[in-house]
Design an enzyme around this catalytic site. Structure first.
Site, mmCIF file in Angstrom:
data_model
loop_
_atom_site.group_PDB
_atom_site.id
_atom_site.type_symbol
_atom_site.label_atom_id
_atom_site.label_comp_id
_atom_site.label_asym_id
_atom_site.label_seq_id
_atom_site.Cartn_x
_atom_site.Cartn_y
_atom_site.Cartn_z
ATOM 1 N N ASN A 102 0.825 -1.205 0.000
ATOM 2 C CA ASN A 102 0.000 0.000 0.000
ATOM 3 C C ASN A 102 0.862 1.260 0.000
ATOM 4 O O ASN A 102 1.980 1.274 0.498
ATOM 5 C CB ASN A 102 -0.954 -0.005 1.195
ATOM 6 C CG ASN A 102 -1.920 -1.168 1.115
ATOM 7 O OD1 ASN A 102 -2.094 -1.746 0.036
ATOM 8 N ND2 ASN A 102 -2.526 -1.533 2.223
ATOM 9 N N ASP A 104 -0.542 4.174 1.156
ATOM 10 C CA ASP A 104 -1.414 5.120 1.849
ATOM 11 C C ASP A 104 -0.893 5.618 3.198
ATOM 12 O O ASP A 104 -1.551 6.418 3.859
ATOM 13 C CB ASP A 104 -2.813 4.511 2.033
ATOM 14 C CG ASP A 104 -2.787 3.142 2.747
ATOM 15 O OD1 ASP A 104 -1.869 2.907 3.568
ATOM 16 O OD2 ASP A 104 -3.686 2.323 2.494
ATOM 17 N N HIS A 119 5.704 -0.644 -2.844
ATOM 18 C CA HIS A 119 5.249 0.123 -4.002
ATOM 19 C C HIS A 119 5.310 1.627 -3.775
ATOM 20 O O HIS A 119 4.621 2.388 -4.445
ATOM 21 C CB HIS A 119 3.828 -0.315 -4.387
ATOM 22 C CG HIS A 119 3.762 -1.754 -4.823
ATOM 23 N ND1 HIS A 119 2.610 -2.489 -4.860
ATOM 24 C CD2 HIS A 119 4.748 -2.594 -5.239
ATOM 25 C CE1 HIS A 119 2.876 -3.725 -5.275
ATOM 26 N NE2 HIS A 119 4.156 -3.818 -5.499
ATOM 27 N N CYS A 127 10.684 15.296 -9.303
ATOM 28 C CA CYS A 127 10.685 15.872 -10.652
ATOM 29 C C CYS A 127 11.499 14.961 -11.559
ATOM 30 O O CYS A 127 12.653 14.635 -11.269
ATOM 31 C CB CYS A 127 11.288 17.283 -10.641
ATOM 32 S SG CYS A 127 11.544 17.911 -12.322
ATOM 33 N N CYS A 130 14.739 17.322 -13.072
ATOM 34 C CA CYS A 130 15.875 17.792 -12.263
ATOM 35 C C CYS A 130 16.046 17.011 -10.962
ATOM 36 O O CYS A 130 16.992 17.231 -10.217
ATOM 37 C CB CYS A 130 15.748 19.294 -11.968
ATOM 38 S SG CYS A 130 14.430 19.694 -10.804
HETATM 39 P P1 NAD Z 1 -5.891 -6.245 -4.854
HETATM 40 O O1 NAD Z 1 -6.931 -5.207 -5.166
HETATM 41 O O2 NAD Z 1 -5.392 -7.057 -5.973
HETATM 42 O O3 NAD Z 1 -6.480 -7.250 -3.765
HETATM 43 C C1 NAD Z 1 -7.113 -6.798 -2.612
HETATM 44 C C2 NAD Z 1 -7.516 -8.026 -1.839
HETATM 45 O O4 NAD Z 1 -8.078 -7.608 -0.608
HETATM 46 C C3 NAD Z 1 -8.577 -8.881 -2.556
HETATM 47 O O5 NAD Z 1 -8.114 -10.216 -2.574
HETATM 48 C C4 NAD Z 1 -9.827 -8.724 -1.696
HETATM 49 O O6 NAD Z 1 -10.595 -9.911 -1.646
HETATM 50 C C5 NAD Z 1 -9.225 -8.393 -0.346
HETATM 51 N N1 NAD Z 1 -10.076 -7.587 0.520
HETATM 52 C C6 NAD Z 1 -10.915 -6.573 0.195
HETATM 53 N N2 NAD Z 1 -11.461 -6.049 1.311
HETATM 54 C C7 NAD Z 1 -10.970 -6.752 2.361
HETATM 55 C C8 NAD Z 1 -11.134 -6.662 3.771
HETATM 56 N N3 NAD Z 1 -11.952 -5.760 4.333
HETATM 57 N N4 NAD Z 1 -10.439 -7.530 4.540
HETATM 58 C C9 NAD Z 1 -9.626 -8.472 4.003
HETATM 59 N N5 NAD Z 1 -9.418 -8.573 2.670
HETATM 60 C C10 NAD Z 1 -10.083 -7.719 1.864
HETATM 61 O O7 NAD Z 1 -4.732 -5.526 -4.065
HETATM 62 P P2 NAD Z 1 -3.241 -6.000 -3.745
HETATM 63 O O8 NAD Z 1 -3.163 -7.481 -3.667
HETATM 64 O O9 NAD Z 1 -2.756 -5.168 -2.627
HETATM 65 O O10 NAD Z 1 -2.385 -5.585 -5.019
HETATM 66 C C11 NAD Z 1 -2.706 -4.586 -5.903
HETATM 67 C C12 NAD Z 1 -2.009 -3.256 -5.787
HETATM 68 O O11 NAD Z 1 -2.900 -2.403 -5.158
HETATM 69 C C13 NAD Z 1 -0.795 -3.066 -4.994
HETATM 70 O O12 NAD Z 1 0.232 -2.830 -5.882
HETATM 71 C C14 NAD Z 1 -1.033 -1.734 -4.215
HETATM 72 O O13 NAD Z 1 0.048 -0.881 -4.449
HETATM 73 C C15 NAD Z 1 -2.238 -1.190 -4.826
HETATM 74 N N6 NAD Z 1 -3.252 -0.434 -4.094
HETATM 75 C C16 NAD Z 1 -2.984 0.158 -2.893
HETATM 76 C C17 NAD Z 1 -3.992 0.827 -2.219
HETATM 77 C C18 NAD Z 1 -3.657 1.487 -0.907
HETATM 78 O O14 NAD Z 1 -2.545 1.992 -0.731
HETATM 79 N N7 NAD Z 1 -4.580 1.478 0.050
HETATM 80 C C19 NAD Z 1 -5.277 0.878 -2.743
HETATM 81 C C20 NAD Z 1 -5.521 0.267 -3.990
HETATM 82 C C21 NAD Z 1 -4.501 -0.386 -4.643
#
Ligand code: NAD
Length: 267
Positions: A102, A104, A119, A127, A130
């Site tokens: 994440n 965030d 990530h 930038c 530069c």
């Molecule tokens: P993904 O969207 O592929 O998978 C999310 C997973 O979380 C799913 O398998 C889903 O079933 C599960 N899920 C959803 N709600 C849930 C909950 N309340 N409790 C438990 N599980 C839950 O995301 P990923 O596997 O992290 O990979 C995708 C990319 O998403 C990463 O590269 C990341 O950088 C990026 N991303 C990050 C954010 C963030 O920073 N919050 C948000 C969206 C995407």
């Protein structure tokens, strides 16, 4: 206490080194949509247009249009009980590091002291011309009414310090993540569909190093066959219950219980 939580508590108790691997699902209960669930970001923004390194380098407008929608969610989000439970596990000596996909910043805001951001982060930018580093506020100022922020010093395009699709991960961060995965005794994978590589390969490194694997997800993942325990539940409910089960098992003490109540974690 249900058997699966007690089982995980026993795995935690016997593990010398515990590592958490978090994905977008852990932040869904903080109001940030994930990518692939129904209603997730990719149902609205095609990643090949909005979030590849190549598309950003050709024309960053689409990325920043998506960011305009996403940024208020990221700015307004607060850590939820799942983030807090990982902090509590760390306090109990049972979470060495949080490896997160994440961007965030919610693990850090919750209080986890060692967070490996595979990530990157949306909190800073660079930038591309530069190399000037910008804070989130400076990026917003650099946009100044435009969709695409440009560098104050040289007029170059600013890229947030997030890893886009097709962009390599920071080599040192990835190497440390692989080492941690290989050496841990227990990996808790929470809220990740395990479809994005190389992050998705970390549970395999852990498995090859003889670690136990606990998956917490509301749905099946593509790697469920290698998990030792699968908990199909929301992260914000499952992780506090795991902490509770571990405390009950280890007699981790009234002091820990008092601290958890203070932190809003169900004792
Ligand atoms: P993904 O969207 O592929 O998978 C999310 C997973 O979380 C799913 O398998 C889903 O079933 C599960 N899920 C959803 N709600 C849930 C909950 N309340 N409790 C438990 N599980 C839950 O995301 P990923 O596997 O992290 O990979 C995708 C990319 O998403 C990463 O590269 C990341 O950088 C990026 N991303 C990050 C954010 C963030 O920073 N919050 C948000 C969206 C995407």
């Amino acid at each position: 206490m249900s058997d699966e939580f007690e089982h995980v508590a026993r795995l935690i108790e016997s593990a010398g080194s515990v590592v958490a691997l978090a994905g977008a699902g852990i932040s869904v209960e903080s109001g940030i949509p994930d990518f692939r669930s129904p209603g997730g970001l990719w149902t609205r923004f095609d990643p090949s247009i909005y979030a590849t390194f190549e598309s950003f380098m050709n024309n960053p407008t689409k990325f920043w249009e998506m960011a305009e929608e996403l940024n208020p969610l990221l700015e307004g989000a607060e850590p939820n009980p799942a983030h807090m439970a990982l902090v509590e596990l760390e306090r109990l000596g049972k979470c060495d590091v949080v490896i997160t996909q994440n961007i965030d910043n919610l693990h850090q805001r919750a209080g986890s002291s060692d967070v490996l951001e595979l990530h990157g982060t949306f909190h800073t930018g660079t930038c591309l011309k530069c190399g000037t580093r910008l804070t989130y506020e400076e990026i917003k100022q650099a946009a100044a009414g435009r969709v695409v922020p440009v560098c104050k010093s040289c007029g170059g395009s600013i890229k947030p310090d997030v890893v886009l699709f097709g962009e390599p991960l920071n080599a040192a961060v990835l190497q440390r993540a692989v080492e941690l995965a290989t050496e841990c005794d227990l990996m808790i994978v929470v809220g990740s569909g395990l479809e994005v590589f190389p992050a998705a390969s970390l549970p395999n490194y852990a498995k090859r190093g003889n670690a136990k694997l606990v998956f917490i997800n509301i749905a099946a993942t593509v790697s469920d066959d290698i998990a030792d325990v699968i908990i199909v539940e929301k992260a914000g409910e499952a992780l506090p219950r795991i902490v509770e089960a571990y405390r009950n098992l280890s007699g981790a003490g009234a002091e820990a219980n008092r601290r958890s109540e203070y932190n809003g974690i169900r004792p």
